[in-house]
Design a protein around this motif. Structure first.
Motif, PDB file in Angstrom:
ATOM      1  N   VAL A  61       0.862  -1.186   0.000  1.00  0.00           N
ATOM      2  CA  VAL A  61       0.000   0.000   0.000  1.00  0.00           C
ATOM      3  C   VAL A  61       0.893   1.228   0.000  1.00  0.00           C
ATOM      4  O   VAL A  61       1.939   1.262   0.657  1.00  0.00           O
ATOM      5  CB  VAL A  61      -0.969   0.000   1.207  1.00  0.00           C
ATOM      6  N   ARG A  62       0.483   2.232  -0.767  1.00  0.00           N
ATOM      7  CA  ARG A  62       1.267   3.475  -0.858  1.00  0.00           C
ATOM      8  C   ARG A  62       0.308   4.667  -0.840  1.00  0.00           C
ATOM      9  O   ARG A  62      -0.622   4.739  -1.647  1.00  0.00           O
ATOM     10  CB  ARG A  62       2.107   3.491  -2.128  1.00  0.00           C
ATOM     11  N   LEU A  63       0.537   5.580   0.093  1.00  0.00           N
ATOM     12  CA  LEU A  63      -0.194   6.844   0.127  1.00  0.00           C
ATOM     13  C   LEU A  63       0.770   7.939  -0.330  1.00  0.00           C
ATOM     14  O   LEU A  63       1.900   8.013   0.163  1.00  0.00           O
ATOM     15  CB  LEU A  63      -0.693   7.176   1.539  1.00  0.00           C
ATOM     16  N   ARG A  64       0.292   8.799  -1.252  1.00  0.00           N
ATOM     17  CA  ARG A  64       1.117   9.887  -1.746  1.00  0.00           C
ATOM     18  C   ARG A  64       0.346  11.208  -1.682  1.00  0.00           C
ATOM     19  O   ARG A  64      -0.681  11.369  -2.334  1.00  0.00           O
ATOM     20  CB  ARG A  64       1.556   9.625  -3.199  1.00  0.00           C
ATOM     21  N   ASP A  65       0.835  12.122  -0.825  1.00  0.00           N
ATOM     22  CA  ASP A  65       0.280  13.474  -0.701  1.00  0.00           C
ATOM     23  C   ASP A  65      -1.237  13.453  -0.488  1.00  0.00           C
ATOM     24  O   ASP A  65      -1.981  14.245  -1.078  1.00  0.00           O
ATOM     25  CB  ASP A  65       0.613  14.311  -1.935  1.00  0.00           C
ATOM     26  N   VAL A  66      -1.691  12.555   0.386  1.00  0.00           N
ATOM     27  CA  VAL A  66      -3.128  12.375   0.612  1.00  0.00           C
ATOM     28  C   VAL A  66      -3.668  13.447   1.558  1.00  0.00           C
ATOM     29  O   VAL A  66      -3.103  13.689   2.630  1.00  0.00           O
ATOM     30  CB  VAL A  66      -3.411  10.965   1.185  1.00  0.00           C
ATOM     31  N   SER A  67      -4.755  14.072   1.156  1.00  0.00           N
ATOM     32  CA  SER A  67      -5.467  15.031   1.999  1.00  0.00           C
ATOM     33  C   SER A  67      -6.927  14.620   2.109  1.00  0.00           C
ATOM     34  O   SER A  67      -7.517  14.130   1.149  1.00  0.00           O
ATOM     35  CB  SER A  67      -5.373  16.448   1.416  1.00  0.00           C
ATOM     36  N   VAL A  68      -7.483  14.802   3.316  1.00  0.00           N
ATOM     37  CA  VAL A  68      -8.878  14.453   3.589  1.00  0.00           C
ATOM     38  C   VAL A  68      -9.490  15.569   4.416  1.00  0.00           C
ATOM     39  O   VAL A  68      -8.878  16.050   5.386  1.00  0.00           O
ATOM     40  CB  VAL A  68      -8.991  13.115   4.356  1.00  0.00           C
ATOM     41  N   ARG A  69     -10.697  15.983   4.053  1.00  0.00           N
ATOM     42  CA  ARG A  69     -11.448  16.970   4.835  1.00  0.00           C
ATOM     43  C   ARG A  69     -12.775  16.384   5.274  1.00  0.00           C
ATOM     44  O   ARG A  69     -13.441  15.690   4.505  1.00  0.00           O
ATOM     45  CB  ARG A  69     -11.710  18.243   4.022  1.00  0.00           C
ATOM     46  N   PHE A  70     -13.146  16.635   6.513  1.00  0.00           N
ATOM     47  CA  PHE A  70     -14.484  16.318   7.006  1.00  0.00           C
ATOM     48  C   PHE A  70     -15.142  17.652   7.362  1.00  0.00           C
ATOM     49  O   PHE A  70     -14.927  18.199   8.438  1.00  0.00           O
ATOM     50  CB  PHE A  70     -14.423  15.417   8.239  1.00  0.00           C
ATOM     51  N   GLY A  71     -15.931  18.191   6.437  1.00  0.00           N
ATOM     52  CA  GLY A  71     -16.515  19.511   6.661  1.00  0.00           C
ATOM     53  C   GLY A  71     -15.408  20.557   6.705  1.00  0.00           C
ATOM     54  O   GLY A  71     -14.623  20.713   5.762  1.00  0.00           O
ATOM     55  N   ARG A  72     -15.302  21.271   7.831  1.00  0.00           N
ATOM     56  CA  ARG A  72     -14.275  22.301   7.978  1.00  0.00           C
ATOM     57  C   ARG A  72     -12.966  21.751   8.543  1.00  0.00           C
ATOM     58  O   ARG A  72     -11.974  22.472   8.652  1.00  0.00           O
ATOM     59  CB  ARG A  72     -14.785  23.411   8.899  1.00  0.00           C
ATOM     60  N   VAL A  73     -12.972  20.478   8.911  1.00  0.00           N
ATOM     61  CA  VAL A  73     -11.802  19.884   9.572  1.00  0.00           C
ATOM     62  C   VAL A  73     -10.877  19.254   8.540  1.00  0.00           C
ATOM     63  O   VAL A  73     -11.292  18.408   7.741  1.00  0.00           O
ATOM     64  CB  VAL A  73     -12.230  18.821  10.609  1.00  0.00           C
TER      65      VAL A  73
END
Length: 539
Positions: free
Chosen positions: A275-287
């Motif tokens: 498994v490889r994550l690259r520059d991953v961004s996640v938003r939950f609403g304003r968070v």
């Protein structure tokens, strides 16, 4: 004079199958300003002793012997006299603050209610006291937080609110039942410092129920060790932890994971990542839950994801599982772009991932037998298998996780916590996955059960060769179990690298603070570490 006196306490529970003795002949005492730690595995009777001291045993329990709190007899007392004692003379802090807080009432109002239940003060005065108590237990912006509901606070803040309620009326005795088990190490250290100050400032006696020997070394004056309802060893903390006399105590201490302050890293794996994550961004609403997170997990290796609550480590694990879609960045699973795979191909890809969660009760269907729980992934993903083939595979995987075959017909609730977690592990491994994601799989377990579960995972990993993404707030476990570590903070990767070099020679102040907050099961060492930390703060 003792704040708590227990003499020859016996507790028996009446069940459909007959009487079950839970506590036999227990005698203990707690003096003003002293902390007595009550330790032992699940089922040892330590929480039953704590409930008996508060007069909170369930209706099917019969108590014998003597329990006195600040001179008030508990065994046989009326409910009215016990109600006057609870919250005034004696208070209790539980492991999970959600059980003690009303989710529909603001925290300030809940604290004020405790004040007014035992003292003749006005509503406005009780409200002012509630704000002051929040300030005393270290809640930031106490005036604003008093208007918050419990769900708007972090786990550590909720536990502080419960402690504020417990000390609202300056009790003589505070009983803390696993008060830090669900907290990360830095919040745990803050809570212990808070309880230590309260005991020192007000002379409150503390009965601490825990299975964490590091917490015992950091906080307790004396220790009582329980086994099968009896006290098998008691004495000053240094004597019991450094020179234990009973074989059971020695076994408990041997099972404790410990941070090592020397060692070398194994050579890194060179194969393409599972498994490889690259520059991953996640938003939950304003968070912003994740912000530019990158890391790899390679075949046969274990990568530890560590950090405080809210750091993003569980969200990163869910991204790797395909349960959370990133707003930016990419996720590669077994060489395939997880964001572009759909339908049957995606299901086939994800069938190569096994999952073990912190609470096996939440992941196992109580209506199914153990065998049915383990076989369910086979019915979903291996529809061509016959019933006989499924039964044979289930029997083999139960044997792999060291569960006897006679448990296959039982329900999950008929098993111990360690057995349930091994059922979860069997369920995760029944499809022979290439990746195992374990999210806090042992944090709620006793040290000896934790040791067994971790040994089983390590043994199976050597045998089956799967990769493991191991999410934990226990740095000692990660140091022992993982080859590489990723330290997360506020949704970002603070630092990462081989486990030993990262934890022995951390590059960032945050990682150094995490390591310093881990208590070790040696009261002499722990006392020195605490003094060094206090010296750094005052310097």
């Amino acid at each position: 004079m003792n704040i708590l006196t227990i003499e020859d306490l016996g507790v028996t529970f009446s069940t459909e199958t007959g009487d079950v003795p839970a506590v036999r002949g227990v005698s203990l005492h707690v003096r003003p300003g002293e902390t007595l730690a009550l330790v032992g595995e699940s089922g040892s009777g330590k929480s039953t002793v704590a409930l008996a001291a508060m007069g909170l045993l369930p209706g099917n329990a019969r108590a014998s012997g003597r329990v006195a709190v600040d001179g008030t007899e508990i065994v046989g007392a009326s409910e009215a006299s016990l109600a006057r004692l609870r919250g005034r003379t004696a208070s209790m802090v539980f492991q999970e603050p959600a059980t003690a807080l009303d989710p529909l009432t603001r925290v300030g109002a809940q604290i004020a209610e405790v004040v007014r239940n035992h003292r003749d003060v006005s509503r406005s005065e009780a409200a002012r006291e509630a704000v002051e108590l929040l300030r005393r237990v270290g809640i930031p912006e106490p005036e604003r937080r008093a208007s918050a509901f419990p769900f708007q606070l972090s786990g550590g803040q909720r536990q502080r609110v419960v402690i504020a309620m417990a000390i609202a009326n300056s009790p003589s005795l505070l009983i803390a039942d696993e008060p830090t088990t669900a907290l990360d190490v830095t919040v745990q250290a803050e809570i212990l410092d808070l309880l230590r100050r309260l005991a020192a400032d007000s002379g409150t006696g503390v009965l601490l129920v825990t299975h964490n020997m590091g917490v015992v070394a950091d906080f307790a004056d004396r220790v009582a060790v329980m086994l099968r309802g009896e006290v098998v060893e008691t004495g000053p903390v240094e004597q019991v932890l450094l020179r234990p006399e009973h074989a059971y105590t020695r076994g408990l201490l041997a099972a404790v994971p410990r941070l090592r302050f020397s060692g070398e890293d194994a050579p890194p794996a060179e194969e393409p990542p599972v498994v490889r994550l690259r520059d991953v961004s996640v938003r939950f609403g304003r968070v912003q839950a994740l912000d530019g997170v990158s890391f790899d997990v390679r075949p046969g290796e274990t990568v530890g994801l560590v950090g405080e609550s809210g750091s993003g480590k569980s969200t990163a694990a869910r991204v790797a599982l395909g349960l959370v879609a990133p707003a930016a960045g990419s996720v590669s699973l077994f060489g395939a772009d997880l964001g572009r795979v759909r339908g049957r191909k995606r299901r086939a890809l994800l069938s190569g991932v096994g999952v073990v969660l912190q609470d096996p009760v939440a992941s196992l269907d109580a209506r199914m037998s153990v065998a049915e729980c383990v076989a369910e992934p086979l019915r979903v993903h291996r529809r061509g298998m016959s019933g006989a083939e499924r039964r044979d595979r289930v029997a083999k995987v139960l044997e792999l996780v060291r569960l006897p075959g006679e448990l296959a017909g039982r329900g999950p609730r008929e098993l111990s916590g360690g057995q349930r977690q091994r059922v979860s592990l069997a369920r995760a491994l029944v499809l022979e996955p290439r990746l195992l994601v374990a999210d806090e799989p042992t944090s709620a377990l006793d040290v000896s059960v934790q040791r067994t579960v971790l040994e089983v995972i390590a043994e199976l990993q050597r045998e089956l060769g799967f990769a493991c993404l191991f999410v934990s707030h226990d740095l000692a476990v990660v140091q022992e179990f993982a080859q590489r570590v990723v330290v997360m903070r506020d949704g970002r990767v603070e630092e990462q690298g081989p486990t030993m070099s990262t934890l022995l020679r951390p590059e960032t102040e945050y990682t150094r603070r995490l390591i310093a907050a881990v208590p070790v099961p040696d009261p002499v060492v722990q006392r020195r570490r605490r003094a060094e930390q206090q010296a750094e703060v005052t310097a």
